[in-house]
Design a protein around this motif. Structure first.
Motif, PDB file in Angstrom:
ATOM      1  N   PRO A   1       0.760  -1.504  -0.206  1.00  0.00           N
ATOM      2  CA  PRO A   1      -0.327  -0.023  -0.284  1.00  0.00           C
ATOM      3  C   PRO A   1       1.335   1.229   0.327  1.00  0.00           C
ATOM      4  O   PRO A   1       0.224   2.931  -0.268  1.00  0.00           O
ATOM      5  N   ALA A   2       2.048   0.990   0.305  1.00  0.00           N
ATOM      6  CA  ALA A   2       2.714   1.909   0.780  1.00  0.00           C
ATOM      7  C   ALA A   2       3.357   2.305  -0.877  1.00  0.00           C
ATOM      8  O   ALA A   2       3.626   4.789  -1.187  1.00  0.00           O
ATOM      9  N   ASP A   3       3.202   2.362  -1.674  1.00  0.00           N
ATOM     10  CA  ASP A   3       4.014   2.114  -2.843  1.00  0.00           C
ATOM     11  C   ASP A   3       2.937   3.512  -3.666  1.00  0.00           C
ATOM     12  O   ASP A   3       3.132   3.624  -4.652  1.00  0.00           O
ATOM     13  N   LEU A   4       1.701   2.787  -2.881  1.00  0.00           N
ATOM     14  CA  LEU A   4       0.432   3.919  -4.301  1.00  0.00           C
ATOM     15  C   LEU A   4       0.661   5.250  -3.915  1.00  0.00           C
ATOM     16  O   LEU A   4       0.693   6.460  -4.572  1.00  0.00           O
ATOM     17  N   SER A   5       1.653   5.917  -3.076  1.00  0.00           N
ATOM     18  CA  SER A   5       2.151   7.400  -2.826  1.00  0.00           C
ATOM     19  C   SER A   5       2.890   7.727  -3.535  1.00  0.00           C
ATOM     20  O   SER A   5       3.259   8.404  -4.072  1.00  0.00           O
ATOM     21  N   ARG A   6       3.761   7.004  -4.807  1.00  0.00           N
ATOM     22  CA  ARG A   6       4.810   7.122  -5.761  1.00  0.00           C
ATOM     23  C   ARG A   6       3.878   7.151  -6.617  1.00  0.00           C
ATOM     24  O   ARG A   6       4.877   7.111  -7.995  1.00  0.00           O
ATOM     25  N   HIS A   7       2.581   7.003  -6.687  1.00  0.00           N
ATOM     26  CA  HIS A   7       2.239   6.880  -8.723  1.00  0.00           C
ATOM     27  C   HIS A   7       1.013   8.299  -8.397  1.00  0.00           C
ATOM     28  O   HIS A   7      -0.276   8.694  -7.549  1.00  0.00           O
ATOM     29  N   PRO A   8       0.617   8.258  -9.905  1.00  0.00           N
ATOM     30  CA  PRO A   8      -0.383   9.593  -9.635  1.00  0.00           C
ATOM     31  C   PRO A   8      -1.971   9.051 -10.276  1.00  0.00           C
ATOM     32  O   PRO A   8      -2.315   7.866 -11.054  1.00  0.00           O
ATOM     33  N   PHE A   9      -2.390   9.430  -9.691  1.00  0.00           N
ATOM     34  CA  PHE A   9      -3.742   9.080  -8.875  1.00  0.00           C
ATOM     35  C   PHE A   9      -4.969   9.175  -9.661  1.00  0.00           C
ATOM     36  O   PHE A   9      -4.995  10.579  -9.459  1.00  0.00           O
ATOM     37  N   ILE A  10      -6.002   9.398 -10.458  1.00  0.00           N
ATOM     38  CA  ILE A  10      -6.818  10.047 -11.312  1.00  0.00           C
ATOM     39  C   ILE A  10      -8.109   9.249 -10.141  1.00  0.00           C
ATOM     40  O   ILE A  10      -8.335   7.996 -10.005  1.00  0.00           O
ATOM     41  N   ARG A  11      -8.598  10.008  -9.947  1.00  0.00           N
ATOM     42  CA  ARG A  11      -9.611  10.109  -9.019  1.00  0.00           C
ATOM     43  C   ARG A  11     -11.039  10.529  -9.836  1.00  0.00           C
ATOM     44  O   ARG A  11     -10.991  11.706 -10.472  1.00  0.00           O
ATOM     45  N   VAL A  12     -12.341  10.924  -9.312  1.00  0.00           N
ATOM     46  CA  VAL A  12     -13.422  11.142  -9.754  1.00  0.00           C
ATOM     47  C   VAL A  12     -14.016  12.860  -8.483  1.00  0.00           C
ATOM     48  O   VAL A  12     -13.411  12.304  -6.925  1.00  0.00           O
ATOM     49  N   LYS A  13     -14.020  13.373  -8.233  1.00  0.00           N
ATOM     50  CA  LYS A  13     -14.658  14.782  -7.661  1.00  0.00           C
ATOM     51  C   LYS A  13     -15.482  14.273  -6.750  1.00  0.00           C
ATOM     52  O   LYS A  13     -16.445  12.650  -6.525  1.00  0.00           O
ATOM     53  N   GLY A  14     -15.088  14.265  -5.560  1.00  0.00           N
ATOM     54  CA  GLY A  14     -15.913  13.309  -4.365  1.00  0.00           C
ATOM     55  C   GLY A  14     -15.479  12.654  -3.797  1.00  0.00           C
ATOM     56  O   GLY A  14     -16.291  11.813  -2.451  1.00  0.00           O
ATOM     57  N   VAL A  15     -14.505  11.741  -4.345  1.00  0.00           N
ATOM     58  CA  VAL A  15     -14.299  10.407  -3.809  1.00  0.00           C
ATOM     59  C   VAL A  15     -12.511  10.318  -3.800  1.00  0.00           C
ATOM     60  O   VAL A  15     -11.786  11.064  -3.965  1.00  0.00           O
ATOM     61  N   PHE A  16     -12.197  10.061  -2.388  1.00  0.00           N
ATOM     62  CA  PHE A  16     -10.970  10.583  -1.412  1.00  0.00           C
ATOM     63  C   PHE A  16     -10.405  11.116  -1.570  1.00  0.00           C
ATOM     64  O   PHE A  16      -9.537  11.865  -2.049  1.00  0.00           O
ATOM     65  N   ASN A  17     -11.390  12.173  -1.119  1.00  0.00           N
ATOM     66  CA  ASN A  17     -11.052  14.047  -1.456  1.00  0.00           C
ATOM     67  C   ASN A  17      -9.727  14.412  -0.326  1.00  0.00           C
ATOM     68  O   ASN A  17      -8.931  15.436  -0.208  1.00  0.00           O
ATOM     69  N   ASN A  18      -9.280  14.145   0.309  1.00  0.00           N
ATOM     70  CA  ASN A  18      -8.271  14.224   1.582  1.00  0.00           C
ATOM     71  C   ASN A  18      -6.821  13.741   0.844  1.00  0.00           C
ATOM     72  O   ASN A  18      -5.962  13.647   1.879  1.00  0.00           O
ATOM     73  N   ASP A  19      -6.975  12.950  -0.311  1.00  0.00           N
ATOM     74  CA  ASP A  19      -5.871  12.064  -0.680  1.00  0.00           C
ATOM     75  C   ASP A  19      -5.222  11.451   0.060  1.00  0.00           C
ATOM     76  O   ASP A  19      -4.840  10.658  -0.038  1.00  0.00           O
ATOM     77  N   HIS A  20      -6.210  10.822   0.531  1.00  0.00           N
ATOM     78  CA  HIS A  20      -6.694   9.066   1.846  1.00  0.00           C
ATOM     79  C   HIS A  20      -7.818   7.941   1.082  1.00  0.00           C
ATOM     80  O   HIS A  20      -8.499   8.517   1.060  1.00  0.00           O
ATOM     81  N   MET A  21      -6.981   7.271   0.769  1.00  0.00           N
ATOM     82  CA  MET A  21      -7.964   5.416   0.684  1.00  0.00           C
ATOM     83  C   MET A  21      -7.960   4.687   1.439  1.00  0.00           C
ATOM     84  O   MET A  21      -6.981   4.135   1.585  1.00  0.00           O
ATOM     85  N   PRO A  22      -9.488   4.695   2.364  1.00  0.00           N
ATOM     86  CA  PRO A  22      -8.936   3.395   2.747  1.00  0.00           C
ATOM     87  C   PRO A  22      -9.046   1.964   2.184  1.00  0.00           C
ATOM     88  O   PRO A  22      -8.979   1.638   0.837  1.00  0.00           O
ATOM     89  N   LEU A  23      -8.026   1.095   3.023  1.00  0.00           N
ATOM     90  CA  LEU A  23      -8.161  -0.560   2.159  1.00  0.00           C
ATOM     91  C   LEU A  23      -8.005  -1.060   3.032  1.00  0.00           C
ATOM     92  O   LEU A  23      -7.383  -1.040   4.615  1.00  0.00           O
ATOM     93  N   SER A  24      -8.788  -2.536   3.066  1.00  0.00           N
ATOM     94  CA  SER A  24      -9.047  -3.216   4.071  1.00  0.00           C
ATOM     95  C   SER A  24      -8.471  -4.873   3.393  1.00  0.00           C
ATOM     96  O   SER A  24      -7.713  -4.960   2.182  1.00  0.00           O
ATOM     97  N   GLY A  25      -7.607  -4.936   4.248  1.00  0.00           N
ATOM     98  CA  GLY A  25      -5.961  -5.903   4.439  1.00  0.00           C
ATOM     99  C   GLY A  25      -6.559  -7.548   4.824  1.00  0.00           C
ATOM    100  O   GLY A  25      -7.728  -7.145   5.066  1.00  0.00           O
ATOM    101  N   PRO A  26      -5.394  -8.327   4.106  1.00  0.00           N
ATOM    102  CA  PRO A  26      -5.860  -9.548   4.837  1.00  0.00           C
ATOM    103  C   PRO A  26      -6.876  -9.862   5.796  1.00  0.00           C
ATOM    104  O   PRO A  26      -7.261 -10.835   5.813  1.00  0.00           O
ATOM    105  N   ASP A  27      -6.533  -9.051   7.522  1.00  0.00           N
ATOM    106  CA  ASP A  27      -6.678  -9.355   8.749  1.00  0.00           C
ATOM    107  C   ASP A  27      -8.375  -8.634   8.263  1.00  0.00           C
ATOM    108  O   ASP A  27      -8.177  -8.454   9.517  1.00  0.00           O
ATOM    109  N   ALA A  28      -8.833  -7.939   7.228  1.00  0.00           N
ATOM    110  CA  ALA A  28     -10.001  -7.380   7.258  1.00  0.00           C
ATOM    111  C   ALA A  28     -10.065  -5.918   8.086  1.00  0.00           C
ATOM    112  O   ALA A  28     -11.157  -4.883   8.198  1.00  0.00           O
ATOM    113  N   SER A  29      -8.854  -5.645   8.632  1.00  0.00           N
ATOM    114  CA  SER A  29      -8.203  -4.041   9.176  1.00  0.00           C
ATOM    115  C   SER A  29      -8.741  -3.168   8.253  1.00  0.00           C
ATOM    116  O   SER A  29      -7.996  -3.310   6.765  1.00  0.00           O
TER     117      SER A  29
END
Length: 307
Positions: free
Chosen positions: A181-209
């Motif tokens: 997941p930490a690698d994501l910040s090195r890549h240009p992200f394209i998104r729809v307005k209103g989604v991930f507005n604070n430049d953070h994205m929720p990800l659910s891991g293998p342990d469901a956290s």
């Protein structure tokens, strides 16, 4: 003078906020709507609306007349719907609003099945991504994705719409694989307005956290299609609703990133104005949506949605 028809026009003008929006809803010209409001005011002997160049505001008398008119129209509609309940046909026009991507990819197949079942039913479909009160929006049913806000509506859950983090093989060959997941910040992200507005994205891991992962937004769009085209052109990475990208994933045109992680799915709800009792007509259409939409969401191949 058809007073009931005048009241319907007036109520729609108040709810839509402009003469032009009400005219589009009612399939009338704006001058015709304005002329009918003028006639109604002359008939009643009071001014109902205060007009400016941009907005319409109810006078005190206009607000009271709107509330009473709405109640009267609802009673009239209930009387009509009680007759419709006596048979198994649906007719007239149903106005449905939907989020854009879902409305373009999944909903057509559902509406085709609905019209096959009720051939006398006319459907007016409006696409936008705003979650608003359907009464304010001027629709009978509003299909909305995501967390619901406060509003004078009743929500009927219809399922979930999965979201997938993707890129093209060409992009990854040029910029390297994304392994954590930490690698994501090195890549240009394209998104729809209103989604991930604070430049953070929720990800659910293998342990469901669920963790909040930093992203680097390169472009935002007001519609999902330019985002999808930019990702498909290997200009960056992004999150796409599963029905819109399932075929491309299956064909190898897109690759799922971080497959051990998931972006939380969107809950899908049908919103209807909070009025009691709910008309049998709307109840029947909600039943069709509850039956058809989960079935349509199981179709992962975009092309199969129209088979």
């Amino acid at each position: 003078m058809d007073l009931l028809a005048m009241m319907r026009i007036y109520v729609r003008v108040v709810e839509r906020g402009t003469m032009s929006a009400a005219a589009r809803d009612l399939d009338l010209g704006q001058p015709a709507v304005s002329e009918r409001i003028d006639r109604l005011e002359k008939f009643l002997g009071v001014r109902l609306l205060t007009r400016s160049s941009r907005t319409l505001t109810c006078t005190h008398e206009g607000r009271a007349f709107y509330e009473n008119s709405r109640e009267l129209l609802q009673a009239a509609d209930k009387a009509v719907h009680s007759l419709a309940q006596m048979d198994h046909t649906l007719n007239g026009t149903i106005r449905i609003a939907s989020a854009q991507c879902f409305g373009e990819i999944v909903l057509p197949r559902v509406l085709l099945r609905m019209q096959a079942k009720y051939p006398e039913l006319k459907i007016d479909l409006v696409l936008n991504d705003a979650i608003v009160d359907p009464l304010t929006e001027g629709v009978d049913i509003s299909l909305r994705l995501g967390r619901l806000t406060e509003g004078a509506y009743i929500a009927y859950p219809l399922g979930i719409v999965e979201r997938i983090l993707v890129a093209t093989p060409s992009y990854l060959s040029r910029h390297g694989n994304i392994n954590k997941p930490a690698d994501l910040s090195r890549h240009p992200f394209i998104r729809v307005k209103g989604v991930f507005n604070n430049d953070h994205m929720p990800l659910s891991g293998p342990d469901a956290s669920v963790d909040s992962v930093r992203i680097r937004t390169m472009m935002t769009t007001s519609h999902w299609r330019p985002m999808y085209e930019m990702i498909s052109a290997s200009s960056g990475i992004g999150v796409v609703q599963k029905p819109a990208c399932a075929a491309a994933l299956q064909q190898g045109k897109l690759v799922r990133l971080l497959p051990r992680y998931t972006v939380p799915a969107f809950p899908l709800n049908a919103l209807v104005p909070a009025q009691r009792p709910l008309s049998p007509r709307i109840t029947r259409i909600i039943e069709v949506l509850r039956d058809e939409i989960p079935r349509a969401l199981l179709k992962e191949d975009k092309a199969s949605l129209f088979s």
